[in-house]
Design a protein around this motif. Structure first.
Motif, mmCIF file in Angstrom:
data_model
loop_
_atom_site.group_PDB
_atom_site.id
_atom_site.type_symbol
_atom_site.label_atom_id
_atom_site.label_comp_id
_atom_site.label_asym_id
_atom_site.label_seq_id
_atom_site.Cartn_x
_atom_site.Cartn_y
_atom_site.Cartn_z
ATOM 1 N N LEU A 1 9.274 45.434 78.946
ATOM 2 C CA LEU A 1 10.041 45.765 80.150
ATOM 3 C C LEU A 1 9.288 45.466 81.439
ATOM 4 C CD1 LEU A 1 11.595 49.175 79.018
ATOM 5 C CD2 LEU A 1 12.649 46.913 78.957
ATOM 6 N N GLY A 2 8.056 45.013 81.321
ATOM 7 C CA GLY A 2 7.261 44.754 82.518
ATOM 8 C C GLY A 2 6.836 46.024 83.218
ATOM 9 N N ALA A 3 6.692 47.111 82.464
ATOM 10 C CA ALA A 3 6.319 48.411 83.030
ATOM 11 C C ALA A 3 4.812 48.614 82.953
ATOM 12 C CB ALA A 3 7.024 49.534 82.279
ATOM 13 N N ALA A 4 4.272 49.343 83.900
ATOM 14 C CA ALA A 4 2.861 49.731 83.848
ATOM 15 C C ALA A 4 2.686 50.842 82.824
ATOM 16 C CB ALA A 4 2.389 50.190 85.217
ATOM 17 N N TRP A 5 1.562 50.846 82.135
ATOM 18 C CA TRP A 5 1.263 51.895 81.142
ATOM 19 C C TRP A 5 0.156 52.789 81.680
ATOM 20 C CZ3 TRP A 5 3.244 53.304 76.389
ATOM 21 C CH2 TRP A 5 2.471 54.194 75.630
ATOM 22 N N ARG A 6 0.358 54.095 81.574
ATOM 23 C CA ARG A 6 -0.668 55.067 81.939
ATOM 24 C C ARG A 6 -0.819 56.071 80.802
ATOM 25 N NH1 ARG A 6 -1.231 51.732 85.112
ATOM 26 N NH2 ARG A 6 -1.237 51.807 87.400
ATOM 27 N N SER A 7 -1.942 56.729 80.732
ATOM 28 C CA SER A 7 -2.113 57.798 79.744
ATOM 29 C C SER A 7 -1.256 58.992 80.163
ATOM 30 C CB SER A 7 -3.578 58.224 79.672
ATOM 31 O OG SER A 7 -3.942 58.940 80.842
ATOM 32 N N PRO A 8 -0.906 59.883 79.221
ATOM 33 C CA PRO A 8 -0.135 61.078 79.591
ATOM 34 C C PRO A 8 -0.811 61.903 80.686
ATOM 35 C CG PRO A 8 -0.114 60.801 77.218
ATOM 36 C CD PRO A 8 -1.080 59.775 77.756
ATOM 37 N N GLU A 9 -2.150 61.915 80.690
ATOM 38 C CA GLU A 9 -2.876 62.691 81.698
ATOM 39 C C GLU A 9 -2.785 62.030 83.075
ATOM 40 O OE1 GLU A 9 -3.967 63.571 77.743
ATOM 41 O OE2 GLU A 9 -4.246 61.635 78.772
ATOM 42 N N GLU A 10 -2.835 60.715 83.107
ATOM 43 C CA GLU A 10 -2.809 59.986 84.371
ATOM 44 C C GLU A 10 -1.431 59.978 85.014
ATOM 45 O OE1 GLU A 10 -6.187 56.533 83.614
ATOM 46 O OE2 GLU A 10 -4.156 56.243 82.850
ATOM 47 N N ILE A 11 -0.385 59.890 84.193
ATOM 48 C CA ILE A 11 0.947 59.658 84.753
ATOM 49 C C ILE A 11 1.459 60.868 85.534
ATOM 50 C CG2 ILE A 11 2.412 60.472 82.847
ATOM 51 C CD1 ILE A 11 4.009 57.811 83.205
ATOM 52 N N ILE A 12 0.984 62.060 85.172
ATOM 53 C CA ILE A 12 1.441 63.270 85.851
ATOM 54 C C ILE A 12 1.189 63.201 87.354
ATOM 55 C CG2 ILE A 12 0.910 65.721 86.165
ATOM 56 C CD1 ILE A 12 2.736 65.324 83.854
ATOM 57 N N SER A 13 0.041 62.651 87.736
ATOM 58 C CA SER A 13 -0.307 62.603 89.160
ATOM 59 C C SER A 13 -0.087 61.225 89.766
ATOM 60 C CB SER A 13 -1.762 63.040 89.353
ATOM 61 O OG SER A 13 -2.640 62.211 88.601
ATOM 62 N N ALA A 14 0.713 60.387 89.097
ATOM 63 C CA ALA A 14 0.987 59.055 89.645
ATOM 64 C C ALA A 14 1.769 59.165 90.950
ATOM 65 C CB ALA A 14 1.784 58.228 88.637
ATOM 66 N N GLU A 15 1.473 58.286 91.886
ATOM 67 C CA GLU A 15 2.169 58.281 93.174
ATOM 68 C C GLU A 15 3.468 57.486 93.000
ATOM 69 O OE1 GLU A 15 1.344 57.441 97.921
ATOM 70 O OE2 GLU A 15 -0.283 57.310 96.452
ATOM 71 N N VAL A 16 4.559 58.199 92.778
ATOM 72 C CA VAL A 16 5.859 57.578 92.505
ATOM 73 C C VAL A 16 6.953 58.313 93.273
ATOM 74 C CG1 VAL A 16 5.208 56.716 90.213
ATOM 75 C CG2 VAL A 16 6.158 59.024 90.441
#
Length: 347
Positions: free
Chosen positions: A211-226
Motif C-alpha cells: 500500500l506504500g504505507a510507512a511501518w512503525r513499531s507499536p510503541e513508536e506509532i502511538i506518538s506519531a505526528e499524524v
C-alpha cells in the motif's frame, strides 16, 4: 448492581468449557451481539468481558438508530489454551443450545475468535444467528462493512478538523492489520490518505509495502505526528500515559474498549484531541448484518445505513461541544434518550 436483563452461565455439556451469555437490554428490540472465544486467567474475567461488551452493544445499536438491544456471548478458554479443532463443533453446539433456550431474545454473530463458518454451525441448531456465509444466505464477513463505517466516521472528523471530508493527503496511523484493519487501510489508500501502520505480526509489513504505507513499531506509532490515530486492534490502548504522549488531533478507530479508564477520556478532551466512541465507529459491520439478515434490507439500504455513521458522528461532535462534555458522554445520552422513549411507549 446488575444492569442486565439476563445473564446465563453454563458449563458446556459437550465441551466442558465455561460459557457466558449476557443480555443487557431488549428495550429497543431483541438483543444481538458477537460470540467471543478468548483466553482468560479465570472464567470470571470472561463474565466481566461479557457484561461490559453487551452493555456496549446496547449503546452501539441505540446510537446507530437500530431497533435492537445489546447482548454478548463469551466462551472462556484457559490462559494459553487453544480450542481443539476436533472439538470445535461440540463447543459451537453448546453455544447454540444456550442461545436457542432464550427463544429469540438474543441472536449471535461473530466476534474475536469466531467467524462466519462458526455461525453456520450454530445455525444448524438455532435460527437466532447472523453473519453466516453468503453461500448459506447470510451476510458473510462483517469486516469490510466495519471498515467502510470507520471511513465514514473519519470523514466526519476530518470535516470537523479541516472543513471538508476529503481524506486525500490526511495522515492516518493505523494500529492493527487484522481483518478490519487491512480492509480499512486498503480503503484509505484508495482515498489517497498518507498511511503509517503497525501490527504485532511483523509479517504484515508486506501489506504496508503493497500500500506504500510507512511501518512503525507499536510503541513508536502511538506518538506519531499524524492527523488521526486509528486503533484497529484489541482495546485498552488509551491509558492516561499514552494520551499524554499523543501527537495527533483525533483518535478514531474500530477497536473495542479503547479507553483504559474514564480519566483517559477526560484527558483527551482537556488536550483538545477528538475521540469518537469505538462502538460508534465500529458499528458498520453489525449494522450491515442486522439490517440485511434480521430487518430484510436490501444491499443498497444497508450500505446507506453504514454510510450514515458519518452523520451520526457529526451530530455527536456537535452535541459534545454544545454541552461541554466528551463525545462518549454525548453518545451515552443519545442512547439513553432512545431507550427511555422506547420504554415509555410500552407504558
Amino acid at each position: 448492581m446488575l444492569d442486565h436483563e439476563q445473564v446465563l452461565i453454563r458449563r458446556g455439556p459437550r465441551s466442558g468449557l465455561p460459557m457466558i451469555l449476557a443480555v443487557h437490554s431488549t428495550a429497543l428490540g431483541p438483543a444481538a451481539g458477537g460470540l467471543r472465544l478468548w483466553n482468560y486467567p479465570d472464567w470470571r474475567d470472561g463474565l466481566a468481558d461479557a457484561l461490559r461488551l453487551s452493555a456496549a452493544m446496547t449503546l452501539k445499536f441505540a446510537v446507530a438508530g437500530l431497533d435492537s438491544g445489546g447482548g454478548k456471548t463469551v466462551v472462556a478458554l484457559p490462559q494459553g489454551a487453544r480450542p481443539d479443532p476436533a472439538r470445535r463443533r461440540d463447543l459451537l453446539y453448546d453455544v447454540a443450545d444456550m442461545i436457542d433456550s432464550l427463544g429469540g431474545v438474543y441472536a449471535a454473530g461473530p466476534d474475536v475468535g469466531t467467524g462466519p463458518a462458526d455461525m453456520a454451525v450454530i445455525g444448524e441448531v438455532t435460527a437466532h444467528v447472523f453473519c453466516r456465509p453468503e453461500s448459506l444466505g447470510g451476510s458473510g464477513d462483517s469486516s469490510p462493512h466495519t471498515a467502510r463505517g470507520t471511513v465514514a466516521a473519519l470523514r466526519a472528523v476530518t470535516r470537523r478538523l479541516y472543513g471538508d471530508g476529503d481524506l486525500k493527503g490526511r495522515r492516518m496511523a493505523v494500529i492493527g492489520l487484522g481483518h478490519v484493519g487491512e480492509h480499512l487501510c486498503r480503503l484509505l489508500a484508495a482515498e489517497g490518505a498518507d498511511l503509517t501502520v503497525t501490527d504485532i505480526d511483523p509479517a504484515k509489513t508486506r501489506i504496508a509495502a503493497e500500500l506504500g504505507a510507512a511501518w512503525r513499531s507499536p510503541e513508536e506509532i502511538i506518538s506519531a505526528e499524524v492527523d488521526v490515530l486509528v486503533p484497529a486492534a484489541l482495546g485498552g490502548v488509551l491509558t492516561t500515559g499514552v494520551v499524554r504522549d499523543l501527537r495527533c488531533r483525533a483518535v478514531v478507530g474500530p477497536a473495542n474498549n479503547q479507553l483504559d479508564t474514564d480519566e483517559a477520556g477526560e484527558l483527551l478532551r482537556e488536550r483538545g484531541v477528538i475521540w469518537v466512541p469505538d462502538y460508534v465507529v465500529s458499528a458498520g459491520g453489525v449494522i450491515n448484518a442486522i439490517t440485511t439478515e434480521l430487518y430484510d434490507f436490501d444491499a443498497g439500504q444497508a450500505l446507506a445505513r453504514v454510510n450514515a455513521i458519518e452523520r451520526t458522528v457529526a451530530d455527536l461532535l456537535e452535541a459534545a461541544e454544545a454541552l461541554g462534555v466528551t463525545p462518549a458522554r454525548a453518545a451515552q445520552e443519545t442512547a439513553r434518550r432512545r431507550i427511555r422513549a422506547a420504554m415509555a411507549s410500552r407504558g
